[in-house]
Write a protein that holds these residues in place. Structure first.
Motif, PDB file in Angstrom:
ATOM      1  N   GLN A 185       0.843  -1.228   0.017  1.00  6.63           N
ATOM      2  CA  GLN A 185      -0.037  -0.355   0.126  1.00  6.63           C
ATOM      3  C   GLN A 185       0.825   1.042   0.054  1.00  6.63           C
ATOM      4  N   ILE A 186       1.939   1.247   0.819  1.00  2.73           N
ATOM      5  CA  ILE A 186       2.791   2.469   0.861  1.00  2.73           C
ATOM      6  C   ILE A 186       3.497   2.682  -0.398  1.00  2.73           C
ATOM      7  N   ASN A 290      -0.259  -5.216  14.905  1.00  2.00           N
ATOM      8  CA  ASN A 290      -1.561  -5.407  15.373  1.00  2.00           C
ATOM      9  C   ASN A 290      -1.528  -4.581  16.762  1.00  2.00           C
ATOM     10  N   SER A 291      -0.599  -4.290  17.446  1.00  2.00           N
ATOM     11  CA  SER A 291      -0.574  -3.576  18.699  1.00  2.00           C
ATOM     12  C   SER A 291      -0.703  -2.158  18.534  1.00  2.00           C
ATOM     13  N   ILE A 292      -0.245  -1.791  17.535  1.00  2.00           N
ATOM     14  CA  ILE A 292      -0.024  -0.323  17.115  1.00  2.00           C
ATOM     15  C   ILE A 292      -1.217   0.196  16.123  1.00  2.00           C
ATOM     16  N   GLY A 293      -1.621  -0.649  15.071  1.00  2.00           N
ATOM     17  CA  GLY A 293      -2.562  -0.369  14.206  1.00  2.00           C
ATOM     18  C   GLY A 293      -1.994  -0.238  12.817  1.00  2.00           C
ATOM     19  N   LYS A 294      -2.491  -1.108  11.676  1.00  2.00           N
ATOM     20  CA  LYS A 294      -1.924  -0.904  10.625  1.00  2.00           C
ATOM     21  C   LYS A 294      -2.185   0.757   9.829  1.00  2.00           C
ATOM     22  N   ASP A 295      -3.236   1.303  10.138  1.00  2.00           N
ATOM     23  CA  ASP A 295      -3.295   2.579   9.522  1.00  2.00           C
ATOM     24  C   ASP A 295      -2.487   3.603  10.270  1.00  2.00           C
ATOM     25  N   THR A 296      -2.209   3.403  11.437  1.00  2.00           N
ATOM     26  CA  THR A 296      -1.528   4.314  12.331  1.00  2.00           C
ATOM     27  C   THR A 296      -0.049   4.248  11.641  1.00  2.00           C
TER      28      THR A 296
END
Length: 452
Positions: A185-186, A290-296
């Protein structure tokens, strides 16, 4: 007795073109690469058809969507695109030193598009009988009925053993998890080849593929950030070296100084080798995401990338020129990682924000020959990279100050709007954008707006 999921047949070029117009050929961007064939490669394939030489098998997965049958391309995307773009006069073939274009009056479909003004007949025109012979060529087709995961595994195996794809493209093919998804995605957002979904009709792929020599694709290779700034060459872009660079950066963002910037480490992160401890490393980075969040994490990356763009804009020069001036430089991929990750640590680990852009530009100016001397040397491991990052961080940190709240994250919304506009190029939905009295980027009064 279980029904055979595999069926084979021959389909004429003419019938394949009809399927193409009907959007029956689908490209799954989860594993398929971009259109990368050069003009010469396309011409050589059409020449094979014209001489009735045998060609490799085309492999499809049969899908049903809203009652319509579609064919997801597993093997043969470059060849199919070569056929369709030749038929639509995007390039000629050479005979006896003369370049000839397909006669659009040969097929009912192309004649209709010609009459409608949707296709243009280029000159000189190829002999009608030879055009007929090409469109009657029986292409060998094999169709399979299977689930998505099996399709991706088949694609990976075909290209792994034949070595048709680069190492990074093989890693991405069929890779499951948030890490490979983030990389993909990036990379797409920075290149500008974003799409509304992973499934894209073959006839839309040109709009989101990087331009090759003499081919009218949607994205000019020279305008892509990595090429424009001389960080990655055009040949290396074709084999997805930009995705490798992004993967190395993401690995450091998630795992810190323990992440090794090597091809072997990437294989482990992509679970390419699940026999050894690499599987544990892949699990480790997935758990971190998962702990941080993919979108973040995606926001973190794009915000720092945008900060790099702003820095170059203020410096009024390119990345290589800013860091190394006119001296010969090696290791620009490593240099970008170091400066990017130094900024990342300051902004998101130390909770700082940039408050002196001119000072940052001054510190980066000619940094290469001093702070980054020998960056292209063979010695390049986790410890070397970490020490370089900390050294650059120490040089530039006085241009940053304590951040309050989420003011840094708020900077990313204009980037998202830009990508929304890009996606609209390959879908039918119509977007309606309105602007106010103030510019979207800097908030200043837009004096160009008509006041009546």
């Amino acid at each position: 007795m279980q029904e055979n999921p595999i069926s084979s047949s021959n389909l004429s070029v003419q019938m394949c073109y009809r399927n193409y117009l009907d959007n029956k050929y689908i490209v799954n961007r989860r594993y398929q690469r971009k259109l990368v064939w050069t003009l010469e490669e396309k011409q050589a394939f059409i020449d094979s058809l014209s001489k009735k030489y045998s060609v490799p098998l085309f492999l499809f997965a049969t899908k049903e969507k809203e009652g319509n049958i579609q064919y997801e391309i597993i093997d043969g995307m470059q060849r199919l695109n070569a056929i369709m773009s030749f038929i639509e006069n995007e390039f000629p073939i050479e005979l006896n030193g003369v370049s000839y274009y397909f006669d659009l009056n040969t097929l009912t479909d192309t004649k209709y598009l010609l009459d409608q003004g949707k296709l243009e007949q280029k000159q000189p025109v190829l002999d009608r009988q030879l055009c007929v012979d090409i469109t009657n060529y029986p292409l060998p087709n094999t169709h399979i009925n299977t689930d998505e995961r099996n399709v991706e595994e088949i694609f990976r195996r075909i290209n792994s053993y034949g070595k048709q794809l680069s190492n990074q493209e093989i890693r991405q093919a069929g890779a499951l998890g948030d890490f490979p998804e983030l990389v993909r995605q990036i990379a797409s957002e920075i290149r500008g080849d974003v799409s509304p979904s992973d499934s894209v009709p073959l006839n839309k792929m040109k709009a989101i593929s990087l331009s090759n020599k003499k081919l009218p694709y949607g994205i000019t290779m020279g305008n892509v950030f990595w090429v424009k700034e001389k960080i990655i060459t055009i040949p290396n872009m074709r084999v997805s070296r930009d995705e490798e660079l992004i993967a190395w950066i993401l690995a450091y963002m998630m795992l810190g100084k323990d992440a090794t910037p090597s091809a072997r480490e990437l294989d482990k992160l992509y679970r390419k080798d699940t026999v050894n401890s690499g599987y544990g490393l892949a699990d480790k980075i997935e758990n971190k995401i998962n702990s941080i969040g993919k979108d973040t994490i995606k926001d973190w990356f794009l915000i720092i990338h945008k900060m790099m763009l702003s820095t170059l804009k203020n410096a009024k020069c390119g990345f290589r020129q800013l860091i190394f001036q006119n001296e010969f430089s090696e290791g620009l991929v490593r240099t970008y990682q170091i400066i990017f990750l130094a900024m990342f640590e300051l902004v998101f680990m130390d909770k700082q924000k940039l408050n002196d852009m001119p000072g940052l530009v001054e510190d980066l100016n000619q940094m290469g020959p001093h702070a980054l001397k020998g960056i292209g040397d063979k010695k390049w491991n986790a410890d070397t990279r970490y020490k370089r990052i900390q050294a650059v961080k120490g040089i530039i940190q006085h241009n940053f100050c304590k951040s309050v709240g989420n003011d840094v994250l708020a900077q990313n919304w204009t980037y998202e709007l830009d990508n929304l506009i890009r996606k609209s190029r390959i879908e039918g939905s119509q977007y309606d954008f309105k602007t106010g009295l103030h510019d979207l980027n800097d908030g200043k009064l837009n004096k160009d707006l008509p006041l009546k």
